[in-house]
Write an enzyme that holds these catalytic residues in place. Structure first.
Site, PDB file in Angstrom:
ATOM      1  N   ARG A  57       0.820  -1.199   0.000  1.00 22.27           N
ATOM      2  CA  ARG A  57       0.000   0.000   0.000  1.00 22.27           C
ATOM      3  C   ARG A  57       0.868   1.268   0.000  1.00 22.27           C
ATOM      4  O   ARG A  57       0.575   2.247  -0.669  1.00 22.27           O
ATOM      5  CB  ARG A  57      -0.866  -0.046   1.262  1.00 22.27           C
ATOM      6  CG  ARG A  57      -1.953   0.965   1.321  1.00 22.27           C
ATOM      7  CD  ARG A  57      -3.090   0.550   0.460  1.00 22.27           C
ATOM      8  NE  ARG A  57      -4.156   1.517   0.454  1.00 22.27           N
ATOM      9  CZ  ARG A  57      -5.030   1.601  -0.529  1.00 22.27           C
ATOM     10  NH1 ARG A  57      -4.967   0.795  -1.565  1.00 22.27           N
ATOM     11  NH2 ARG A  57      -5.984   2.485  -0.488  1.00 22.27           N
TER      12      ARG A  57
ATOM     13  N   CYS B  73      -2.810  -4.856   1.957  1.00 25.72           N
ATOM     14  CA  CYS B  73      -3.459  -5.992   2.611  1.00 25.72           C
ATOM     15  C   CYS B  73      -4.918  -6.106   2.209  1.00 25.72           C
ATOM     16  O   CYS B  73      -5.575  -5.116   1.874  1.00 25.72           O
ATOM     17  CB  CYS B  73      -3.358  -5.830   4.127  1.00 25.72           C
ATOM     18  SG  CYS B  73      -1.870  -6.570   4.788  1.00 25.72           S
TER      19      CYS B  73
ATOM     20  N   ARG C 299     -10.386  -0.664  -0.722  1.00 26.78           N
ATOM     21  CA  ARG C 299      -9.401   0.371  -0.363  1.00 26.78           C
ATOM     22  C   ARG C 299      -9.208   1.317  -1.540  1.00 26.78           C
ATOM     23  O   ARG C 299      -8.185   1.302  -2.223  1.00 26.78           O
ATOM     24  CB  ARG C 299      -8.082  -0.270   0.053  1.00 26.78           C
ATOM     25  CG  ARG C 299      -8.255  -1.150   1.265  1.00 26.78           C
ATOM     26  CD  ARG C 299      -6.963  -1.660   1.784  1.00 26.78           C
ATOM     27  NE  ARG C 299      -6.234  -0.652   2.547  1.00 26.78           N
ATOM     28  CZ  ARG C 299      -5.026  -0.855   3.052  1.00 26.78           C
ATOM     29  NH1 ARG C 299      -4.418  -2.002   2.863  1.00 26.78           N
ATOM     30  NH2 ARG C 299      -4.423   0.091   3.747  1.00 26.78           N
ATOM     31  N   PRO C 300     -10.215   2.166  -1.778  1.00 21.49           N
ATOM     32  CA  PRO C 300     -10.127   3.080  -2.924  1.00 21.49           C
ATOM     33  C   PRO C 300      -9.030   4.129  -2.731  1.00 21.49           C
ATOM     34  O   PRO C 300      -8.590   4.368  -1.603  1.00 21.49           O
ATOM     35  CB  PRO C 300     -11.508   3.744  -2.938  1.00 21.49           C
ATOM     36  CG  PRO C 300     -12.031   3.617  -1.553  1.00 21.49           C
ATOM     37  CD  PRO C 300     -11.414   2.370  -0.966  1.00 21.49           C
TER      38      PRO C 300
ATOM     39  N   ASP D 203      -9.564   7.156  -4.448  1.00 13.16           N
ATOM     40  CA  ASP D 203     -10.214   8.292  -5.118  1.00 13.16           C
ATOM     41  C   ASP D 203      -9.882   9.633  -4.465  1.00 13.16           C
ATOM     42  O   ASP D 203      -9.740  10.652  -5.159  1.00 13.16           O
ATOM     43  CB  ASP D 203     -11.742   8.064  -5.192  1.00 13.16           C
ATOM     44  CG  ASP D 203     -12.360   7.764  -3.832  1.00 13.16           C
ATOM     45  OD1 ASP D 203     -11.696   7.092  -3.017  1.00 13.16           O
ATOM     46  OD2 ASP D 203     -13.493   8.199  -3.576  1.00 13.16           O
TER      47      ASP D 203
ATOM     48  N   ASP E 106      -6.323  -1.001  13.270  1.00 14.93           N
ATOM     49  CA  ASP E 106      -5.308  -2.048  13.060  1.00 14.93           C
ATOM     50  C   ASP E 106      -5.209  -3.040  14.222  1.00 14.93           C
ATOM     51  O   ASP E 106      -4.526  -4.056  14.097  1.00 14.93           O
ATOM     52  CB  ASP E 106      -3.935  -1.412  12.807  1.00 14.93           C
ATOM     53  CG  ASP E 106      -3.922  -0.655  11.494  1.00 14.93           C
ATOM     54  OD1 ASP E 106      -4.744  -0.969  10.627  1.00 14.93           O
ATOM     55  OD2 ASP E 106      -3.095   0.266  11.343  1.00 14.93           O
TER      56      ASP E 106
HETATM   57  N1  EPU Z   1     -10.833   6.085   1.795  1.00 14.47           N
HETATM   58  C1  EPU Z   1     -11.565   6.324   0.650  1.00 14.47           C
HETATM   59  N2  EPU Z   1     -10.910   6.830  -0.448  1.00 14.47           N
HETATM   60  C2  EPU Z   1      -9.580   7.101  -0.420  1.00 14.47           C
HETATM   61  C3  EPU Z   1      -8.831   6.858   0.741  1.00 14.47           C
HETATM   62  C4  EPU Z   1      -9.484   6.345   1.843  1.00 14.47           C
HETATM   63  O1  EPU Z   1     -12.768   6.089   0.611  1.00 14.47           O
HETATM   64  O2  EPU Z   1      -9.060   7.569  -1.445  1.00 14.47           O
HETATM   65  C5  EPU Z   1     -11.497   5.530   2.977  1.00 14.47           C
HETATM   66  C6  EPU Z   1     -11.069   4.077   3.272  1.00 14.47           C
HETATM   67  O3  EPU Z   1     -11.817   3.149   2.540  1.00 14.47           O
HETATM   68  C7  EPU Z   1     -11.272   3.970   4.756  1.00 14.47           C
HETATM   69  C8  EPU Z   1     -10.944   5.376   5.259  1.00 14.47           C
HETATM   70  O4  EPU Z   1     -11.072   6.251   4.133  1.00 14.47           O
HETATM   71  O5  EPU Z   1     -12.614   3.706   5.038  1.00 14.47           O
HETATM   72  C9  EPU Z   1      -9.584   5.544   5.863  1.00 14.47           C
HETATM   73  O6  EPU Z   1      -8.587   4.984   5.006  1.00 14.47           O
HETATM   74  P1  EPU Z   1      -7.082   5.526   5.019  1.00 14.47           P
HETATM   75  O7  EPU Z   1      -6.846   6.227   3.731  1.00 14.47           O
HETATM   76  O8  EPU Z   1      -6.836   6.268   6.286  1.00 14.47           O
HETATM   77  O9  EPU Z   1      -6.257   4.167   5.057  1.00 14.47           O
HETATM   78  P2  EPU Z   1      -4.942   3.831   4.234  1.00 14.47           P
HETATM   79  O10 EPU Z   1      -4.125   5.052   4.074  1.00 14.47           O
HETATM   80  O11 EPU Z   1      -5.288   3.031   3.035  1.00 14.47           O
HETATM   81  C10 EPU Z   1      -3.491   3.398   6.319  1.00 14.47           C
HETATM   82  C11 EPU Z   1      -2.595   2.295   6.827  1.00 14.47           C
HETATM   83  C12 EPU Z   1      -3.445   1.132   7.322  1.00 14.47           C
HETATM   84  C13 EPU Z   1      -4.397   1.634   8.407  1.00 14.47           C
HETATM   85  C14 EPU Z   1      -5.224   2.831   7.889  1.00 14.47           C
HETATM   86  C15 EPU Z   1      -6.099   3.472   8.941  1.00 14.47           C
HETATM   87  C16 EPU Z   1      -0.566   2.451   5.532  1.00 14.47           C
HETATM   88  C17 EPU Z   1       0.269   1.921   4.442  1.00 14.47           C
HETATM   89  N3  EPU Z   1      -1.731   1.847   5.765  1.00 14.47           N
HETATM   90  O12 EPU Z   1      -4.215   2.858   5.242  1.00 14.47           O
HETATM   91  O13 EPU Z   1      -2.544   0.183   7.883  1.00 14.47           O
HETATM   92  O14 EPU Z   1      -5.277   0.607   8.768  1.00 14.47           O
HETATM   93  O15 EPU Z   1      -4.345   3.843   7.363  1.00 14.47           O
HETATM   94  O16 EPU Z   1      -5.326   3.950   9.983  1.00 14.47           O
HETATM   95  O17 EPU Z   1      -0.174   3.374   6.222  1.00 14.47           O
HETATM   96  C18 EPU Z   1      -1.923  -1.933   8.668  1.00 14.47           C
HETATM   97  O18 EPU Z   1      -0.897  -1.402   9.122  1.00 14.47           O
HETATM   98  O19 EPU Z   1      -2.239  -3.135   8.914  1.00 14.47           O
HETATM   99  C19 EPU Z   1      -2.782  -1.156   7.799  1.00 14.47           C
HETATM  100  C20 EPU Z   1      -3.730  -1.721   7.029  1.00 14.47           C
END
Ligand code: EPU
Length: 416
Positions: free
Chosen positions: A94, A118, A123-124, A126, A306
């Site tokens: 990611r 993962c 995990r969009p 957008d 997490d």
């Molecule tokens: N979301 C959208 N559109 C987007 C981005 C996010 O709809 O463009 C939604 C997601 O679907 C979710 C929410 O916004 O419902 C939050 O998602 P976020 O963008 O914060 O998650 P992420 O950046 O994809 C990171 C961590 C994850 C952790 C989440 C939440 C990394 C590489 N990944 O993911 O870590 O669960 O933030 O804190 O930093 C893990 O370490 O096991 C892991 C999955």
């Protein structure tokens, strides 16, 4: 990723000794990408030795960047920076999506494979792509690639409909070379974002944090920097709940970022786990019984998504039923199927996980993602007999030296 490792876990009686927490995975990856914002040397300390970080370093080497790694120190110098990121590794993690923000910040175009990550539900990206467009970039999504080209950089207010760690970081990286102010409204202010902000400020970017807003004023040329990655609150939380699940255990957790763990500690105490601080070390003791809770997960400072899978396992030991609701990743529930194979009385209804008291039995189960892998180890450690976890490879994506650390405190684990 090739998945073939099996972990044998046997019931672990009393855990004791010391565990040392490593640098944070989710802070290390943005900071590695931030190092690409300058041609000067960047020294990153406390970088965890985990698969996701090592894959990201391999990707940036392929982009022409010089990378030297010794122990937990990584030296990065991006005098050259190629804009076509087509390594297959991009699809395996990611954190590779932070290359979008950092490469576009320095160059005016980018072609990148779709980032992976993962398997925890939809995990969009957008919000990321819309923000790039709002900041003056043209985004074209091809079958498995994204092509982005600068039109006219436009400084403005980017507002996220929902708090997103990844999208906040990408806008921070991109805006770091914008000379006029960019505002992020409704940003993520997780400790990992603050770690990156700290690094960017040292590189010459001016960043102010207001209530629910980040204001960024970039610089044309960013400076080299020496920066320490914060300790991993999710790794620390994983060990807190593992130890707390096993009665009479007493483990000393070193380097735990206690200030980032306030809710995690509060919830553990509500569940009957004894947690206290002694000379900056977190001491965790497994108490007589686990108590039920009804938990609502949320963005920091609330309970982190997490740790949902791990706490789910621990709650099977409570004397009455518990519930967990995770509006961030409501479909991070593949572990439930595996726990059911171990006779867990557990189900999901209307995006709420219901956990009934039960005694787990050993079985052959599958890790479906990083945190699921740790959760299933906790399940194996509290279950009489021997449990086999297939696809345990996921564990190494985000936990440094997990087998050594687990064995050191008395968890009976063996890679087959
Ligand atoms: N979301 C959208 N559109 C987007 C981005 C996010 O709809 O463009 C939604 C997601 O679907 C979710 C929410 O916004 O419902 C939050 O998602 P976020 O963008 O914060 O998650 P992420 O950046 O994809 C990171 C961590 C994850 C952790 C989440 C939440 C990394 C590489 N990944 O993911 O870590 O669960 O933030 O804190 O930093 C893990 O370490 O096991 C892991 C999955």
């Amino acid at each position: 990723m090739v998945k073939f490792m099996i972990l044998k876990v046997s019931k672990s009686s009393v855990l004791s000794g010391d565990v040392y927490i490593s640098g944070s995975k989710n802070a290390a990856m943005p900071c590695i990408c931030a190092a690409l914002l300058t041609k000067q040397k960047v020294i990153l300390k406390n970088v965890p030795d985990i698969i996701d970080v090592n894959n990201l370093l391999t990707i940036i080497k392929k982009q022409g960047v010089r990378v030297k790694k010794k122990d937990d120190i990584v030296i990065i110098q991006a005098k050259r920076l190629k804009t076509r990121v087509l390594s297959d590794l991009v699809e395996t993690l990611r954190g590779s999506y932070y290359l979008m923000g950092s490469i576009l910040s320095r160059k005016n175009k980018l072609k990148i494979k779709y980032p992976g990550g993962c398997n925890i539900g939809s995990r969009p990206i957008d919000y990321h792509l819309k923000a790039f467009q709002e900041l003056g970039f043209n985004v074209i999504e091809e079958e498995n690639k994204i092509v982005i080209r600068e039109m006219t950089r436009t400084s403005k207010d980017v507002t996220f409909p929902k708090i997103s760690l990844g999208a906040t970081i990408n806008v921070l990286l991109l805006s770091s070379t914008f000379l006029k102010e960019v505002k992020i409204t409704n940003p993520s202010l997780e400790p990992e974002v603050l770690c990156l902000i700290d690094m960017l400020k040292k590189m010459g970017v001016s960043i102010d944090i207001l209530d629910k807003q980040i204001i960024i004023k970039g610089a044309r040329k960013l400076k080299g920097v020496s920066h320490s990655i914060i300790y991993d609150r999710i790794e620390a939380g994983s060990y807190i709940y593992l130890v707390g699940a096993i009665q009479k255990s007493k483990v000393f957790i070193h380097n735990a970022p206690i200030e980032h763990l306030q809710t995690v500690i509060m919830v553990a105490r509500k569940m009957g786990i004894i947690v206290y601080k002694k000379d900056n070390i977190l001491v965790v003791e497994g108490n007589k019984g686990i108590k039920k809770i009804n938990l609502l997960i949320g963005e920091y400072p609330f309970f982190p998504t997490d740790l949902q899978q791990i706490i789910t396992v621990v709650l099977t030991k409570a004397k009455s039923s518990s519930t967990i609701e995770d509006p961030i990743f409501p479909n991070r529930i593949l572990h439930l199927k595996e726990l059911k194979k171990m006779n867990a009385f557990i189900y999901e209804q209307n995006q709420v996980i219901h956990i009934k008291p039960c005694i787990l039995s050993p079985g052959i189960i599958y890790a479906t993602d990083l945190r699921c892998a740790f959760a299933l180890i906790v399940a194996g450690a509290i279950t009489s007999g021997t449990t086999y976890i297939k696809n345990i490879d996921y564990l190494f994506r985000g936990y440094e030296e997990p087998i050594k650390k687990l064995r050191h405190i008395g968890v009976n684990v063996e890679i087959l």
